[in-house]
Enzyme design. Structure first.
Site, PDB file in Angstrom:
ATOM      1  N   ASN A   7      12.920  52.496  58.339  1.00  0.00           N
ATOM      2  CA  ASN A   7      13.113  51.844  59.634  1.00  0.00           C
ATOM      3  C   ASN A   7      14.606  51.885  59.994  1.00  0.00           C
ATOM      4  O   ASN A   7      15.451  51.475  59.191  1.00  0.00           O
ATOM      5  CB  ASN A   7      12.629  50.387  59.535  1.00  0.00           C
ATOM      6  CG  ASN A   7      12.627  49.674  60.865  1.00  0.00           C
ATOM      7  OD1 ASN A   7      13.618  49.690  61.588  1.00  0.00           O
ATOM      8  ND2 ASN A   7      11.535  49.020  61.191  1.00  0.00           N
ATOM      9  N   HIS A  10      18.041  48.609  62.463  1.00  0.00           N
ATOM     10  CA  HIS A  10      19.321  47.921  62.267  1.00  0.00           C
ATOM     11  C   HIS A  10      20.519  48.768  62.681  1.00  0.00           C
ATOM     12  O   HIS A  10      21.589  48.241  62.991  1.00  0.00           O
ATOM     13  CB  HIS A  10      19.459  47.463  60.824  1.00  0.00           C
ATOM     14  CG  HIS A  10      18.556  46.308  60.489  1.00  0.00           C
ATOM     15  ND1 HIS A  10      18.650  45.088  61.116  1.00  0.00           N
ATOM     16  CD2 HIS A  10      17.523  46.211  59.627  1.00  0.00           C
ATOM     17  CE1 HIS A  10      17.727  44.271  60.637  1.00  0.00           C
ATOM     18  NE2 HIS A  10      17.024  44.927  59.738  1.00  0.00           N
ATOM     19  N   ARG A  18      27.776  46.010  70.641  1.00  0.00           N
ATOM     20  CA  ARG A  18      28.868  46.347  71.547  1.00  0.00           C
ATOM     21  C   ARG A  18      28.377  47.035  72.818  1.00  0.00           C
ATOM     22  O   ARG A  18      29.185  47.430  73.648  1.00  0.00           O
ATOM     23  CB  ARG A  18      29.878  47.262  70.833  1.00  0.00           C
ATOM     24  CG  ARG A  18      30.674  46.560  69.732  1.00  0.00           C
ATOM     25  CD  ARG A  18      31.716  45.632  70.320  1.00  0.00           C
ATOM     26  NE  ARG A  18      32.542  45.022  69.294  1.00  0.00           N
ATOM     27  CZ  ARG A  18      33.696  45.501  68.866  1.00  0.00           C
ATOM     28  NH1 ARG A  18      34.150  46.654  69.349  1.00  0.00           N
ATOM     29  NH2 ARG A  18      34.401  44.879  67.948  1.00  0.00           N
ATOM     30  N   HIS A  43      10.903  49.921  65.987  1.00  0.00           N
ATOM     31  CA  HIS A  43      10.181  48.842  66.661  1.00  0.00           C
ATOM     32  C   HIS A  43      10.772  48.703  68.058  1.00  0.00           C
ATOM     33  O   HIS A  43      11.902  48.256  68.213  1.00  0.00           O
ATOM     34  CB  HIS A  43      10.328  47.532  65.880  1.00  0.00           C
ATOM     35  CG  HIS A  43       9.577  46.389  66.479  1.00  0.00           C
ATOM     36  ND1 HIS A  43       9.546  45.137  65.891  1.00  0.00           N
ATOM     37  CD2 HIS A  43       8.829  46.274  67.621  1.00  0.00           C
ATOM     38  CE1 HIS A  43       8.810  44.327  66.629  1.00  0.00           C
ATOM     39  NE2 HIS A  43       8.380  44.990  67.694  1.00  0.00           N
ATOM     40  N   ARG A  45      10.934  46.705  70.981  1.00  0.00           N
ATOM     41  CA  ARG A  45      10.603  45.342  71.404  1.00  0.00           C
ATOM     42  C   ARG A  45      10.622  45.211  72.920  1.00  0.00           C
ATOM     43  O   ARG A  45      11.296  45.965  73.616  1.00  0.00           O
ATOM     44  CB  ARG A  45      11.591  44.341  70.799  1.00  0.00           C
ATOM     45  CG  ARG A  45      11.312  44.004  69.336  1.00  0.00           C
ATOM     46  CD  ARG A  45      12.314  42.990  68.816  1.00  0.00           C
ATOM     47  NE  ARG A  45      11.942  42.499  67.493  1.00  0.00           N
ATOM     48  CZ  ARG A  45      11.250  41.393  67.264  1.00  0.00           C
ATOM     49  NH1 ARG A  45      10.840  40.660  68.291  1.00  0.00           N
ATOM     50  NH2 ARG A  45      10.971  41.008  66.042  1.00  0.00           N
ATOM     51  N   ARG A  49      16.072  44.595  72.215  1.00  0.00           N
ATOM     52  CA  ARG A  49      17.255  44.046  71.539  1.00  0.00           C
ATOM     53  C   ARG A  49      17.946  45.055  70.628  1.00  0.00           C
ATOM     54  O   ARG A  49      19.112  44.900  70.308  1.00  0.00           O
ATOM     55  CB  ARG A  49      16.891  42.798  70.734  1.00  0.00           C
ATOM     56  CG  ARG A  49      16.017  43.066  69.534  1.00  0.00           C
ATOM     57  CD  ARG A  49      15.767  41.826  68.714  1.00  0.00           C
ATOM     58  NE  ARG A  49      15.024  40.813  69.460  1.00  0.00           N
ATOM     59  CZ  ARG A  49      14.535  39.714  68.896  1.00  0.00           C
ATOM     60  NH1 ARG A  49      14.739  39.482  67.611  1.00  0.00           N
ATOM     61  NH2 ARG A  49      13.851  38.848  69.608  1.00  0.00           N
ATOM     62  N   GLU A  70       6.370  50.856  65.948  1.00  0.00           N
ATOM     63  CA  GLU A  70       5.936  49.472  65.905  1.00  0.00           C
ATOM     64  C   GLU A  70       6.030  48.891  67.306  1.00  0.00           C
ATOM     65  O   GLU A  70       7.039  49.101  68.004  1.00  0.00           O
ATOM     66  CB  GLU A  70       6.805  48.660  64.948  1.00  0.00           C
ATOM     67  CG  GLU A  70       6.598  49.010  63.487  1.00  0.00           C
ATOM     68  CD  GLU A  70       7.358  48.085  62.560  1.00  0.00           C
ATOM     69  OE1 GLU A  70       8.237  47.330  63.043  1.00  0.00           O
ATOM     70  OE2 GLU A  70       7.106  48.113  61.355  1.00  0.00           O
ATOM     71  N   THR A 101      10.367  39.871  62.656  1.00  0.00           N
ATOM     72  CA  THR A 101       8.948  39.532  62.654  1.00  0.00           C
ATOM     73  C   THR A 101       8.657  38.524  61.549  1.00  0.00           C
ATOM     74  O   THR A 101       8.973  38.754  60.382  1.00  0.00           O
ATOM     75  CB  THR A 101       8.091  40.793  62.457  1.00  0.00           C
ATOM     76  OG1 THR A 101       8.480  41.770  63.427  1.00  0.00           O
ATOM     77  CG2 THR A 101       6.620  40.467  62.631  1.00  0.00           C
ATOM     78  N   GLU A 151      -0.786  47.372  57.526  1.00  0.00           N
ATOM     79  CA  GLU A 151       0.469  47.189  56.798  1.00  0.00           C
ATOM     80  C   GLU A 151       0.528  45.731  56.397  1.00  0.00           C
ATOM     81  O   GLU A 151       0.583  44.848  57.246  1.00  0.00           O
ATOM     82  CB  GLU A 151       1.683  47.554  57.650  1.00  0.00           C
ATOM     83  CG  GLU A 151       2.991  47.393  56.885  1.00  0.00           C
ATOM     84  CD  GLU A 151       4.215  47.827  57.677  1.00  0.00           C
ATOM     85  OE1 GLU A 151       5.293  47.222  57.471  1.00  0.00           O
ATOM     86  OE2 GLU A 151       4.102  48.761  58.497  1.00  0.00           O
ATOM     87  N   HIS A 191       8.231  44.749  54.916  1.00  0.00           N
ATOM     88  CA  HIS A 191       8.993  43.577  55.338  1.00  0.00           C
ATOM     89  C   HIS A 191       9.626  42.890  54.125  1.00  0.00           C
ATOM     90  O   HIS A 191       8.955  42.314  53.293  1.00  0.00           O
ATOM     91  CB  HIS A 191       8.159  42.563  56.124  1.00  0.00           C
ATOM     92  CG  HIS A 191       9.021  41.696  57.011  1.00  0.00           C
ATOM     93  ND1 HIS A 191       9.416  42.087  58.273  1.00  0.00           N
ATOM     94  CD2 HIS A 191       9.595  40.494  56.815  1.00  0.00           C
ATOM     95  CE1 HIS A 191      10.165  41.150  58.820  1.00  0.00           C
ATOM     96  NE2 HIS A 191      10.306  40.180  57.944  1.00  0.00           N
ATOM     97  N   HIS A 214      15.845  47.147  56.292  1.00  0.00           N
ATOM     98  CA  HIS A 214      17.030  46.310  56.093  1.00  0.00           C
ATOM     99  C   HIS A 214      17.728  46.591  54.771  1.00  0.00           C
ATOM    100  O   HIS A 214      18.953  46.760  54.731  1.00  0.00           O
ATOM    101  CB  HIS A 214      16.643  44.832  56.183  1.00  0.00           C
ATOM    102  CG  HIS A 214      17.804  43.903  56.113  1.00  0.00           C
ATOM    103  ND1 HIS A 214      18.299  43.422  54.919  1.00  0.00           N
ATOM    104  CD2 HIS A 214      18.598  43.392  57.090  1.00  0.00           C
ATOM    105  CE1 HIS A 214      19.345  42.635  55.165  1.00  0.00           C
ATOM    106  NE2 HIS A 214      19.546  42.607  56.467  1.00  0.00           N
TER     107      HIS A 214
END
Length: 241
Positions: A7, A10, A18, A43, A45, A49, A70, A101, A151, A191, A214
């Protein structure tokens, strides 16, 4: 053998801090792919974001591995999935106020609704997964939606502070894997998984993919994306299916 899907949300989070053009999640996806990832997850959203629409499009166009999208089960996201045609969509719950999530999708009582939502997705040849907790009732409901995968949300396991609590959550996941496989569902995990807690799934059969973002990107700050992905991919290659 189970595989690693990375993923890159991040990377986009850092860029959006910025509102600039760096770092580029498309480049990160390519580097992860070259280092051994068998798929890339983003993902998209509702509030955009982190991942943006152009990221989804460019990763689909430039990467050679599978793109997993996702998304929430909304009309807007369905349109985007049908246009982009990722390898797989994973339906997740989504709240604007959450940092990440917080739990699995509720499938109970929504079986027909989710089946109808996924029908045009399946018609395009796109596979579907549902991000759910390791709850037997949720797994049974998921099996009635027509999704090929689930998942299992491993966040409660990963976040448990005490060993006893972690073992309770681990046992729920292990039982969930068995039940899902018995119902004909393929199982992915994701996750909160990292280079340590993933070791409890070594030699656990029935897991197809590990979805990790992450932990890999956090390690990449110190050692780079190539090394971070290679380390995780090599670790997973020692696992049995």
């Amino acid at each position: 053998m189970p595989v690693l899907v990375v993923n890159v949300d991040h990377v986009a989070t850092l860029r959006q801090a910025r509102m600039g053009i760096e770092p580029e999640p498309v480049t990160a996806a390519y580097m992860a792919e070259q280092a051994g990832a068998t798929g890339i997850i983003v993902h998209l959203r509702e509030d955009r974001r982190h991942i943006q629409d152009r990221d989804v499009r460019l990763i689909k166009e430039t990467c050679n591995t599978r793109l997993h999208l996702e998304m929430a089960a909304t009309d807007e996201m369905q349109r985007i999935a049908l246009k982009t045609e990722p390898e797989m969509v994973c339906l997740v719950p989504e709240k604007r106020q959450e940092l990440t999530t917080e739990g699995g999708l509720n499938c109970i009582g929504r079986e027909q609704e989710l089946k109808d939502f996924l029908a045009p997705v399946h018609e395009k040849g796109i596979r579907a997964s549902l991000f759910i907790d390791a709850d037997p009732k949720q797994i049974e409901a998921a099996s009635a939606t027509g999704a090929e995968f689930i998942e299992i949300h491993t966040g409660h396991y990963a976040d448990a502070k005490k060993i006893d609590a972690r073992n309770v959550e681990l046992e729920k996941i292990l039982k969930g894997i068995v039940l899902a496989n018995d119902l004909g569902l393929k199982v992915n995990l994701g996750h909160g998984l990292n280079y340590r807690n993933i070791l409890n799934f070594k030699d656990v059969p029935g897991i197809k993919e590990y979805s990790i973002g992450h932990a890999i990107m956090a390690r990449a700050i110190y050692v780079g994306i190539d090394r971070a992905v290679r380390d995780m991919a090599e670790l997973i290659r020692t696992f049995a299916d």
